[in-house]
Scaffold this motif. Structure first.
Motif, PDB file in Angstrom:
ATOM      1  N   LEU A   1      19.695  15.355  61.083  1.00 35.67           N
ATOM      2  CA  LEU A   1      18.722  15.645  62.132  1.00 35.67           C
ATOM      3  C   LEU A   1      17.432  14.848  61.939  1.00 35.67           C
ATOM      4  N   ALA A   2      17.110  14.518  60.673  1.00 39.21           N
ATOM      5  CA  ALA A   2      15.902  13.742  60.408  1.00 39.21           C
ATOM      6  C   ALA A   2      16.116  12.253  60.612  1.00 39.21           C
ATOM      7  N   TYR A   3      17.372  11.832  60.739  1.00 40.00           N
ATOM      8  CA  TYR A   3      17.661  10.413  60.918  1.00 40.00           C
ATOM      9  C   TYR A   3      17.516  10.072  62.399  1.00 40.00           C
ATOM     10  N   SER A   4      16.380   9.546  62.773  1.00 34.53           N
ATOM     11  CA  SER A   4      16.064   9.339  64.187  1.00 34.53           C
ATOM     12  C   SER A   4      16.997   8.345  64.865  1.00 34.53           C
ATOM     13  N   ASP A   5      17.609   7.457  64.095  1.00 28.87           N
ATOM     14  CA  ASP A   5      18.511   6.461  64.680  1.00 28.87           C
ATOM     15  C   ASP A   5      19.957   6.951  64.767  1.00 28.87           C
ATOM     16  N   ALA A   6      20.210   8.213  64.436  1.00 23.72           N
ATOM     17  CA  ALA A   6      21.595   8.702  64.421  1.00 23.72           C
ATOM     18  C   ALA A   6      22.307   8.522  65.763  1.00 23.72           C
ATOM     19  N   PRO A   7      21.718   8.906  66.912  1.00 22.14           N
ATOM     20  CA  PRO A   7      22.445   8.691  68.178  1.00 22.14           C
ATOM     21  C   PRO A   7      22.776   7.223  68.419  1.00 22.14           C
ATOM     22  N   ARG A   8      21.866   6.342  68.032  1.00 20.12           N
ATOM     23  CA  ARG A   8      22.107   4.910  68.228  1.00 20.12           C
ATOM     24  C   ARG A   8      23.269   4.428  67.369  1.00 20.12           C
ATOM     25  N   VAL A   9      23.349   4.919  66.124  1.00 16.07           N
ATOM     26  CA  VAL A   9      24.443   4.504  65.243  1.00 16.07           C
ATOM     27  C   VAL A   9      25.760   5.111  65.716  1.00 16.07           C
ATOM     28  N   TYR A  10      25.748   6.383  66.120  1.00 14.39           N
ATOM     29  CA  TYR A  10      26.958   6.977  66.710  1.00 14.39           C
ATOM     30  C   TYR A  10      27.451   6.113  67.872  1.00 14.39           C
ATOM     31  N   ASP A  11      26.524   5.739  68.727  1.00 17.02           N
ATOM     32  CA  ASP A  11      26.885   4.955  69.898  1.00 17.02           C
ATOM     33  C   ASP A  11      27.526   3.629  69.495  1.00 17.02           C
ATOM     34  N   SER A  12      26.924   2.942  68.521  1.00 17.79           N
ATOM     35  CA  SER A  12      27.464   1.653  68.073  1.00 17.79           C
ATOM     36  C   SER A  12      28.857   1.812  67.476  1.00 17.79           C
ATOM     37  N   VAL A  13      29.019   2.813  66.627  1.00 17.30           N
ATOM     38  CA  VAL A  13      30.297   3.001  65.948  1.00 17.30           C
ATOM     39  C   VAL A  13      31.391   3.376  66.930  1.00 17.30           C
ATOM     40  N   VAL A  14      31.116   4.343  67.792  1.00 12.86           N
ATOM     41  CA  VAL A  14      32.159   4.840  68.699  1.00 12.86           C
ATOM     42  C   VAL A  14      32.527   3.796  69.750  1.00 12.86           C
ATOM     43  N   THR A  15      31.525   3.134  70.341  1.00 14.80           N
ATOM     44  CA  THR A  15      31.837   2.171  71.396  1.00 14.80           C
ATOM     45  C   THR A  15      32.557   0.934  70.862  1.00 14.80           C
ATOM     46  N   ARG A  16      32.402   0.647  69.562  1.00 15.60           N
ATOM     47  CA  ARG A  16      33.093  -0.505  68.981  1.00 15.60           C
ATOM     48  C   ARG A  16      34.295  -0.102  68.130  1.00 15.60           C
ATOM     49  N   ALA A  17      34.622   1.181  68.135  1.00 11.22           N
ATOM     50  CA  ALA A  17      35.684   1.669  67.253  1.00 11.22           C
ATOM     51  C   ALA A  17      37.029   1.008  67.532  1.00 11.22           C
ATOM     52  N   GLY A  18      37.220   0.517  68.746  1.00  6.51           N
ATOM     53  CA  GLY A  18      38.470  -0.163  69.068  1.00  6.51           C
ATOM     54  C   GLY A  18      38.686  -1.431  68.270  1.00  6.51           C
ATOM     55  N   LEU A  19      37.614  -1.979  67.670  1.00  3.14           N
ATOM     56  CA  LEU A  19      37.736  -3.171  66.831  1.00  3.14           C
ATOM     57  C   LEU A  19      38.315  -2.847  65.459  1.00  3.14           C
ATOM     58  N   LEU A  20      38.227  -1.571  65.054  1.00  2.00           N
ATOM     59  CA  LEU A  20      38.659  -1.195  63.710  1.00  2.00           C
ATOM     60  C   LEU A  20      40.178  -1.281  63.574  1.00  2.00           C
ATOM     61  N   PRO A  21      40.654  -1.723  62.426  1.00  4.05           N
ATOM     62  CA  PRO A  21      42.110  -1.683  62.194  1.00  4.05           C
ATOM     63  C   PRO A  21      42.571  -0.237  62.068  1.00  4.05           C
ATOM     64  N   PRO A  22      43.745   0.103  62.592  1.00  6.64           N
ATOM     65  CA  PRO A  22      44.222   1.497  62.572  1.00  6.64           C
ATOM     66  C   PRO A  22      44.754   1.894  61.200  1.00  6.64           C
ATOM     67  N   THR A  23      43.843   2.180  60.282  1.00  8.50           N
ATOM     68  CA  THR A  23      44.217   2.630  58.944  1.00  8.50           C
ATOM     69  C   THR A  23      43.987   4.130  58.828  1.00  8.50           C
ATOM     70  N   LEU A  24      44.571   4.719  57.804  1.00 11.75           N
ATOM     71  CA  LEU A  24      44.400   6.155  57.578  1.00 11.75           C
ATOM     72  C   LEU A  24      42.935   6.489  57.337  1.00 11.75           C
ATOM     73  N   ASP A  25      42.246   5.648  56.575  1.00 11.94           N
ATOM     74  CA  ASP A  25      40.841   5.906  56.278  1.00 11.94           C
ATOM     75  C   ASP A  25      39.992   5.852  57.548  1.00 11.94           C
ATOM     76  N   ASN A  26      40.244   4.854  58.390  1.00 10.56           N
ATOM     77  CA  ASN A  26      39.486   4.755  59.634  1.00 10.56           C
ATOM     78  C   ASN A  26      39.819   5.901  60.580  1.00 10.56           C
ATOM     79  N   ALA A  27      41.091   6.293  60.649  1.00  9.47           N
ATOM     80  CA  ALA A  27      41.472   7.415  61.508  1.00  9.47           C
ATOM     81  C   ALA A  27      40.787   8.700  61.060  1.00  9.47           C
ATOM     82  N   ALA A  28      40.742   8.926  59.740  1.00  4.83           N
ATOM     83  CA  ALA A  28      40.084  10.119  59.216  1.00  4.83           C
ATOM     84  C   ALA A  28      38.587  10.082  59.501  1.00  4.83           C
TER      85      ALA A  28
END
Length: 608
Positions: free
Chosen positions: A260-287
Motif C-alpha cells: 500500500l505504501a508503494y505508490s507505483d504499484a498500480p503502474r507496475v501491475y499494469d506493466s506486468v499484466v499487459t505484457r504478460a503475453g511475452l512471458l514464456p509459459p513456465t510453471l514459475d511464470n504461471a504461478a
C-alpha cells in the motif's frame, strides 16, 4: 567496530556527517559495508544514566522551547545525561513538539545545522527528527550519509521517505539487506549504474526465503522499477522479476503496508499484466501470474488506488491469458515433487480469482491458498463490499485459517452475540495485537460491531479510527457462511485428512485421553504440505504410575505422509491406530520440558 572506526572515534569532535563521508571514501568499491557503520563510541561519564521516565522529562525540558543553536542543545543533552541510547525518546518528543508557523523556519534551520555539524548521536537524531517534519530536497544527501550509521538508519529513512523514496530505499537496503546473495544488487543501486541494476536485479534471488515484503518494496523503489520496465519493454526476465516483487509485497503474512505504501504499484501491475503475453509459459511464470490474480481479486491489491474499472480489466486480461492452451498445459508437465505441488495448486486454484461471487450480498468469504513454493498460510479472506477487511483495518497479519473461522462455526450468527478473533498479529497478540469483532443477530440483519484492534495504524503513529458497525441481510449472510463452510475446493488431500482426523477426535476425545493425551494443532506440514501433522500434549495421569505434573508437559508430533488413498481412508486409519496403539510409541517429542522427557524416557529432539 573496525580499527578504522576506533581511530575515528578517538579524533572527536568530528561531525557525524563528515565521519560518514570519510568512511565511504575508504570503502574499496565506493559502497557501504553490509549493516552499515556504527556510531563512534561515546566516552564514559562515570555517572548512572537517567531512568526512562527521567530521560523523557529531561528531553521534553531540553526541547521546549527549541534552542537557538546546536551547541546549546548539545550542552543541554550533556547536562541531563541524554545519550545515543535515548534516540527513540528524542524522536517521539520532536514528533510531538508544537511548531507554530512562525517557528518553522528556525526549526528547519536548527535541524539542518544538527545534521550537518552534530557530533553526537543524540544531537543528530534531534536534527533528523526535525527534518522528518520539515525537510526539503536539499537535505537528501546529508540524510543519506547519516542513514549509513545503523543507529540512525530508521530515523534517516523516515525523513527520506518524505523527500525521495529512491534514496530512502537505497539507504535502507545498504544497511538492512544482510544476505550475501543481495550484495551485488545493493552495490549497483548505491553506485547508480542503471545497466548493472537491471542485470543484478534479474540475477538476484526471488524466493520468499530471501525477500520479504519490505525488501521487495525497497528494491522496487530503489531500482525505479516502472522506469526500468519502460526502458526494457521486451525484457521477459525483468518482467517476471517485477511480477515476483509484487507478489512478495502482497504477502499476507508480511506487512500489507509495504504494497500500500508503494505508490507505483498500480503502474507496475499494469506493466506486468499487459505484457504478460511475452512471458514464456513456465510453471514459475504461471504461478506468479496466478498469485497476482488472487491478490487483485481478494488480496491487498484490491486496496490500491485504481482508476475506475482498471483492476477488473487487468483480472480479465489474466483470465484470458492463463486460459490459453500454451498456459493451460503447463501444470501437466511438472516432474519433481516441488513442481507437482505447484502444478496441483494451479489446477485447484486456477479459476478462483476469475469467477463471480457465489452469493449476492455485502459479505464474501474466499479461502485462499498461496503458492506452495512461498509457504504461504491458508487464509480466510473476508471481503465487505468487495474490499478485504483484515489488511484494510488491521494489517499486522493475515486472517485466520478456515479451520479456525469456518470449521468451528465462529462466523455463524446465533441467538447470542459473541466476540470472534478474526486475525492475530504474525508476532502474536501479546506483541502487536489482534482483530476482534462481536457478531450478533438483530432481526433480519446480522451485525458486526464493537471492534477491538491495536490503537495505531500499521507502520504509523496515527491513531486508528473507530470502525463502524457493519449490517448484513441475515438471509444472504447465512447463505454465504454456509457456502464457505461447505466449499472444500481449495483443499488438498493431506489438508482434508487433517480436517477429518480433527473432527474424529472432537467427536471421540477418548481416543487421546485414554493415553493421558489431549489434542493439539492438527494441519499440514509447513515444509511438506503433503504431510498431515497431528500434535498432542501428554501429562502422565494416575494410571501411568508416574507423578502428575500439569505444568511439565510433553508435546508430541505424528507425521502422516499422503499415501495416495482417499483422505477419508487415511483419516479412518489414523483414528483406528489412535484407538489401538499408544501414540507416544510412534509420535516424536517436539516440545515441552526436556527434563521431563528425560525423566519419562523419551528422546529429546536433536535440533532443540
Amino acid at each position: 567496530m573496525s580499527a578504522q572506526e576506533e581511530r575515528n572515534a578517538l579524533t572527536s569532535p568530528t561531525a557525524l556527517y563528515d565521519h560518514a563521508l570519510h568512511l565511504l571514501r575508504e570503502s574499496a568499491d565506493g559502497a557501504p559495508p553490509r549493516r552499515g557503520y556504527s556510531l563512534p563510541r561515546e566516552a564514559a561519564t562515570g555517572e548512572d544514566p537517567p531512568s526512562w521516565e527521567a530521560a523523557k522529562n529531561a528531553i521534553q525540558e531540553v526541547l521546549s522551547p527549541l534552542p537557538d543553536n546546536p551547541e546549546t542543545l548539545r550542552r543541554r543533552f550533556e547536562r541531563h545525561g541524554i545519550r545515543n541510547r535515548h534516540s527513540h525518546l528524542i524522536e517521539s518528543t520532536v514528533a510531538d513538539l508544537p511548531l507554530p508557523p512562525e517557528q518553522l523556519g528556525a526549526a528547519r534551520c536548527l535541524g539542518r545545522q544538527l545534521t550537518r555539524t552534530g557530533t553526537t548521536g543524540a544531537a543528530v537524531t534531534a536534527g533528523i527528527a526535525l527534518l522528518v517534519r520539515l525537510g526539503e530536497p536539499e537535505d537528501v544527501p546529508y540524510l543519506s550519509a547519516l542513514g549509513l550509521f545503523r543507529e540512525l538508519t530508521r530515523s534517516a529513512v523516515g525523513a527520506l521517505d518524505n523527500l525521495d523514496r529512491q534514496s530512502a530505499a537505497v539507504v535502507w537496503l545498504a544497511v538492512y539487506s544482510r544476505r550475501d546473495e543481495l550484495r551485488p544488487l545493493v552495490s549497483a543501486l548505491w553506485t547508480g549504474n542503471r545497466q548493472a541494476i537491471r542485470a543484478e536485479l534479474v540475477a538476484s534471488p526471488a524466493s520468499a526465503r530471501f525477500i520479504g515484503s519490505a525488501m521487495a518494496r525497497r528494491i522496487a523503489e530503489a531500482s525505479r522499477l516502472p522506469d526500468l520496465l519502460d526502458h526494457h519493454c521486451s525484457d521477459t526476465d525483468l518482467l517476471a522479476r517485477a511480477g515476483r516483487l509484487l507478489v512478495r509485497m502482497g504477502r499476507s503474512q508480511d506487512d500489507p503496508t509495504d504494497l500500500l505504501a508503494y505508490s507505483d504499484a498500480p503502474r507496475v501491475y499494469d506493466s506486468v499484466v499487459t505484457r504478460a503475453g511475452l512471458l514464456p509459459p513456465t510453471l514459475d511464470n504461471a504461478a506468479g501470474l496466478l498469485s497476482l490474480a488472487l491478490d487483485l481479486d481478494s488480496g491487498i491489491g484490491v486496496l490500491l488506488d485504481w482508476p475506475p474499472g482498471r483492476r477488473a480489466a487487468l483480472l480479465e486480461s489474466l483470465r484470458k491469458l492463463l486460459a490459453e492452451p500454451r498456459w493451460a498445459v503447463v501444470s501437466a508437465t511438472a516432474g519433481e515433487a516441488e513442481q507437482r505441488l505447484r502444478a496441483d495448486w494451479i489446477r485447484r486454484t486456477g479459476r478462483q480469482p476469475f469467477k463471480r461471487p457465489a452469493t449476492s450480498g455485502r459479505l464474501r468469504i474466499e479461502v485462499v491458498v498461496g503458492d506452495p513454493a512461498d509457504r504461504e498460510p491458508v487464509e480466510t479472506r473476508i471481503l465487505i463490499d468487495g474490499r478485504p477487511l483484515v489488511p484494510a483495518v488491521f494489517g499486522h497479519g493475515p486472517a485466520h485459517s478456515p479451520e479456525y473461522l469456518l470449521d468451528d462455526g465462529r462466523l455463524r450468527a446465533g441467538a447470542e452475540s459473541r466476540e470472534v478473533q478474526l486475525a492475530e498479529a504474525y508476532c502474536t497478540e501479546g506483541c502487536c495485537g489482534a482483530l476482534y469483532a462481536t457478531i450478533r443477530r438483530d432481526g433480519n440483519h446480522v451485525v458486526w460491531e464493537n471492534w477491538r484492534r491495536p490503537q495505531t495504524m500499521p507502520g504509523s503513529r496515527e491513531t486508528a479510527p473507530e470502525l463502524p458497525a457493519y449490517r448484513f441481510d441475515a438471509s444472504a449472510y447465512d447463505t454465504e457462511i454456509a457456502r464457505a463452510e461447505t466449499d472444500r475446493s481449495w483443499s488438498w488431500p493431506a489438508r482434508t485428512t487433517a480436517r477429518l482426523i480433527k473432527a474424529g477426535l472432537i467427536d471421540n476425545p477418548d481416543l487421546l485421553t485414554r493415553w493421558d493425551a489431549r489434542r493439539g494443532w492438527i494441519s499440514t506440514g509447513f515444509e511438506d504440505p503433503n504431510t498431515t501433522v497431528v500434535t498432542f500434549c501428554y501429562v502422565p495421569g494416575p494410571a501411568s504410575e508416574r507423578p502428575e505434573q500439569p505444568d511439565s508437559f510433553l508435546q508430541f508430533r505424528w507425521d502422516i505422509q499422503d499415501d495416495g488413498t482417499p483422505p477419508e481412508t487415511q483419516a479412518a486409519a489414523a483414528l483406528r491406530r489412535l484407538a489401538e496403539e499408544d501414540p507416544k510409541s510412534y509420535g516424536q517429542v517436539c516440545g515441552g520440558s526436556r527434563e521431563r522427557a528425560e525423566e519419562l524416557g523419551f528422546p529429546w529432539p536433536a535440533s532443540s
